[in-house]
Design a protein around this motif. Structure first.
Motif, mmCIF file in Angstrom:
data_model
loop_
_atom_site.group_PDB
_atom_site.id
_atom_site.type_symbol
_atom_site.label_atom_id
_atom_site.label_comp_id
_atom_site.label_asym_id
_atom_site.label_seq_id
_atom_site.Cartn_x
_atom_site.Cartn_y
_atom_site.Cartn_z
ATOM 1 N N LYS A 257 32.185 46.032 35.659
ATOM 2 C CA LYS A 257 33.521 45.850 36.224
ATOM 3 C C LYS A 257 33.694 44.469 36.836
ATOM 4 C CE LYS A 257 34.107 50.780 37.153
ATOM 5 N NZ LYS A 257 34.288 51.819 38.186
ATOM 6 N N GLN A 258 32.647 43.932 37.422
ATOM 7 C CA GLN A 258 32.758 42.607 38.037
ATOM 8 C C GLN A 258 33.010 41.543 36.982
ATOM 9 O OE1 GLN A 258 32.970 41.896 41.349
ATOM 10 N NE2 GLN A 258 33.571 39.891 40.529
ATOM 11 N N GLN A 259 32.368 41.692 35.832
ATOM 12 C CA GLN A 259 32.596 40.747 34.739
ATOM 13 C C GLN A 259 34.048 40.808 34.278
ATOM 14 O OE1 GLN A 259 30.308 41.554 31.198
ATOM 15 N NE2 GLN A 259 30.750 39.568 30.277
ATOM 16 N N TRP A 260 34.593 42.015 34.182
ATOM 17 C CA TRP A 260 35.978 42.176 33.766
ATOM 18 C C TRP A 260 36.940 41.632 34.823
ATOM 19 C CZ3 TRP A 260 38.521 43.771 29.408
ATOM 20 C CH2 TRP A 260 37.705 44.174 28.339
ATOM 21 N N LEU A 261 36.647 41.878 36.079
ATOM 22 C CA LEU A 261 37.508 41.385 37.154
ATOM 23 C C LEU A 261 37.537 39.861 37.149
ATOM 24 C CD1 LEU A 261 39.256 41.943 39.640
ATOM 25 C CD2 LEU A 261 37.163 42.004 41.009
ATOM 26 N N THR A 262 36.389 39.246 36.996
ATOM 27 C CA THR A 262 36.318 37.784 36.948
ATOM 28 C C THR A 262 37.121 37.234 35.773
ATOM 29 O OG1 THR A 262 34.117 37.805 37.969
ATOM 30 C CG2 THR A 262 34.748 35.812 36.757
ATOM 31 N N ALA A 263 37.003 37.898 34.619
ATOM 32 C CA ALA A 263 37.717 37.448 33.419
ATOM 33 C C ALA A 263 39.230 37.576 33.594
ATOM 34 C CB ALA A 263 37.260 38.258 32.213
ATOM 35 N N VAL A 264 39.676 38.700 34.141
ATOM 36 C CA VAL A 264 41.109 38.920 34.341
ATOM 37 C C VAL A 264 41.684 37.887 35.313
ATOM 38 C CG1 VAL A 264 42.795 40.494 35.392
ATOM 39 C CG2 VAL A 264 41.122 41.363 33.752
ATOM 40 N N ILE A 265 41.000 37.650 36.411
ATOM 41 C CA ILE A 265 41.470 36.678 37.399
ATOM 42 C C ILE A 265 41.567 35.280 36.781
ATOM 43 C CG2 ILE A 265 40.840 35.492 39.539
ATOM 44 C CD1 ILE A 265 39.736 38.166 40.559
ATOM 45 N N ALA A 266 40.607 34.933 35.910
ATOM 46 C CA ALA A 266 40.628 33.627 35.260
ATOM 47 C C ALA A 266 41.837 33.458 34.349
ATOM 48 C CB ALA A 266 39.339 33.422 34.465
ATOM 49 N N TRP A 267 42.309 34.581 33.771
ATOM 50 C CA TRP A 267 43.445 34.510 32.852
ATOM 51 C C TRP A 267 44.800 34.497 33.567
ATOM 52 C CZ3 TRP A 267 43.522 32.833 28.186
ATOM 53 C CH2 TRP A 267 42.492 33.095 27.272
ATOM 54 N N LEU A 268 44.868 34.912 34.813
ATOM 55 C CA LEU A 268 46.171 35.081 35.480
ATOM 56 C C LEU A 268 47.028 33.811 35.478
ATOM 57 C CD1 LEU A 268 45.209 37.398 38.486
ATOM 58 C CD2 LEU A 268 46.421 38.027 36.384
ATOM 59 N N PRO A 269 46.498 32.640 35.829
ATOM 60 C CA PRO A 269 47.360 31.451 35.778
ATOM 61 C C PRO A 269 47.805 31.100 34.364
ATOM 62 C CG PRO A 269 45.086 30.843 36.289
ATOM 63 C CD PRO A 269 45.175 32.336 36.401
ATOM 64 N N TRP A 270 46.983 31.429 33.370
ATOM 65 C CA TRP A 270 47.400 31.198 31.983
ATOM 66 C C TRP A 270 48.571 32.104 31.608
ATOM 67 C CZ3 TRP A 270 45.440 27.372 28.882
ATOM 68 C CH2 TRP A 270 44.296 26.726 29.349
ATOM 69 N N CYS A 271 48.561 33.328 32.112
ATOM 70 C CA CYS A 271 49.687 34.237 31.880
ATOM 71 C C CYS A 271 50.957 33.673 32.511
ATOM 72 C CB CYS A 271 49.390 35.612 32.467
ATOM 73 S SG CYS A 271 48.014 36.487 31.708
ATOM 74 N N GLN A 272 50.828 33.126 33.709
ATOM 75 C CA GLN A 272 51.978 32.524 34.386
ATOM 76 C C GLN A 272 52.475 31.296 33.621
ATOM 77 O OE1 GLN A 272 50.025 32.011 38.239
ATOM 78 N NE2 GLN A 272 51.453 33.492 39.128
#
Length: 309
Positions: A257-272
């Motif tokens: 889950k930590q790996q997934w959380l890190t990956a999702v957070i990294a993508w958030l500014p790209w989504c914006q």
């Protein structure tokens, strides 16, 4: 190009075994202005409802390919997770050398039910996201740099401010934070694209997903990040719910889950970043003030992000 966003009954001349009974414009779509069709099929003596999804100037500006949407809906037709496609519609474009066919739209079945509300829980929504990621892999994929460049090329030069240039050059020069192997991604899994039998239905088995026009192969953590933003979900809880369900349906005892959380957070500014350009393209198409307002808010957030990086 010809604007096929305004429905013309002559467009259905290519559909076999159909007679048009009625057509009415649907409201609520952001990318397109679709139509609900009621068609009669003489061979089976039945009346059925469908949706006309045009390939219009707006679809072109947003980088949508109806051929891709048709192919994916055909691949997943047996899953009962999406509307079944009836037919891809094309017209013959005259040419001095050789006539060519141009796709002008797609007809898919109408799904009865209602748009999901918050009664369709965040947990169930994340589980639905996990189900999408188990679908067959499309042969085309979303490249965020390429999609952003496509949006940029369709922007009016009035938007080319120093702030927007800074954001554009920053992200286009950064490597993408790809974390996982490609899978089938919807890339627009808001509750507005989930159809359930009733407003209080929270069953994942009865939920269906519409509007697959942005679907492509891609990093599943990017898709999850987009879903989190679209539905204003708590990031940690959403990742937790998603990973638990992925582990369950994949029969995996360990799911980091930590790996997934890190990956999702990294993508958030790209989504914006993608959303910012998307809203600006939408504003140029339809001149709706709320599009520009959303874009300016995202621009301010991204400038702060870049300056703090």
């Amino acid at each position: 190009m010809v604007d096929y966003e305004h429905f013309d009954c002559d467009l259905l001349i290519a559909l076999p075994d159909t007679e048009l009974i009625s057509a009415s414009e649907l409201t609520g779509g952001l990318t397109n202005r679709c139509w609900k069709l009621t068609l009669f099929h003489p061979s089976i003596n039945q009346i059925k409802d469908y949706v006309w999804r045009p390939f219009s100037a707006s679809a072109q500006a947003f980088g949508i390919e109806r051929q891709h949407e048709y192919q994916l809906l055909s691949m997943i037709a047996d899953t009962e997770l999406a509307p079944k496609p009836l037919q891809l519609v094309a017209s013959v474009e005259p040419s001095a050398e050789k006539p060519t066919q141009q796709v002008i739209g797609l007809v898919v079945e109408w799904l009865p039910g209602v748009e999901a509300t918050t009664a369709f829980s965040n947990q169930t929504l994340c589980q639905l996201q996990a189900k999408v990621h188990q679908l067959p892999l499309p042969w085309w994929r979303l490249d965020v740099h390429q999609r952003a460049e496509h949006y940029w090329q369709h922007l009016h030069t009035d938007h080319h401010t120093s702030s927007l240039f800074s954001i554009y050059h920053f992200f286009q020069s950064q490597p993408l934070p790809v974390a996982f192997d490609d899978c089938c991604c919807h890339f627009d899994l808001g509750r507005y694209n989930v159809i359930v039998p009733s407003t209080d239905d929270d069953s994942i088995t009865r939920a269906k997903i519409i509007d697959w026009e942005y679907a492509a192969a891609g990093d599943p953590s990017l898709d999850l990040a987009m879903t989190i933003i679209a539905n204003v979900l708590d990031i940690e809880q959403a990742v937790h719910d998603y990973c638990d369900y992925r582990a369950l349906i994949n029969d995996e005892t360990v799911f980091n889950k930590q790996q997934w959380l890190t990956a999702v957070i990294a993508w958030l500014p790209w989504c914006q970043y993608l959303a910012l350009l998307w809203y600006l393209v939408g504003y140029d198409l339809w001149q709706q003030p709320e599009y520009l307002q959303q874009a300016l808010q995202l621009q301010q957030q991204l400038i702060q992000y870049i300056n703090s990086d």
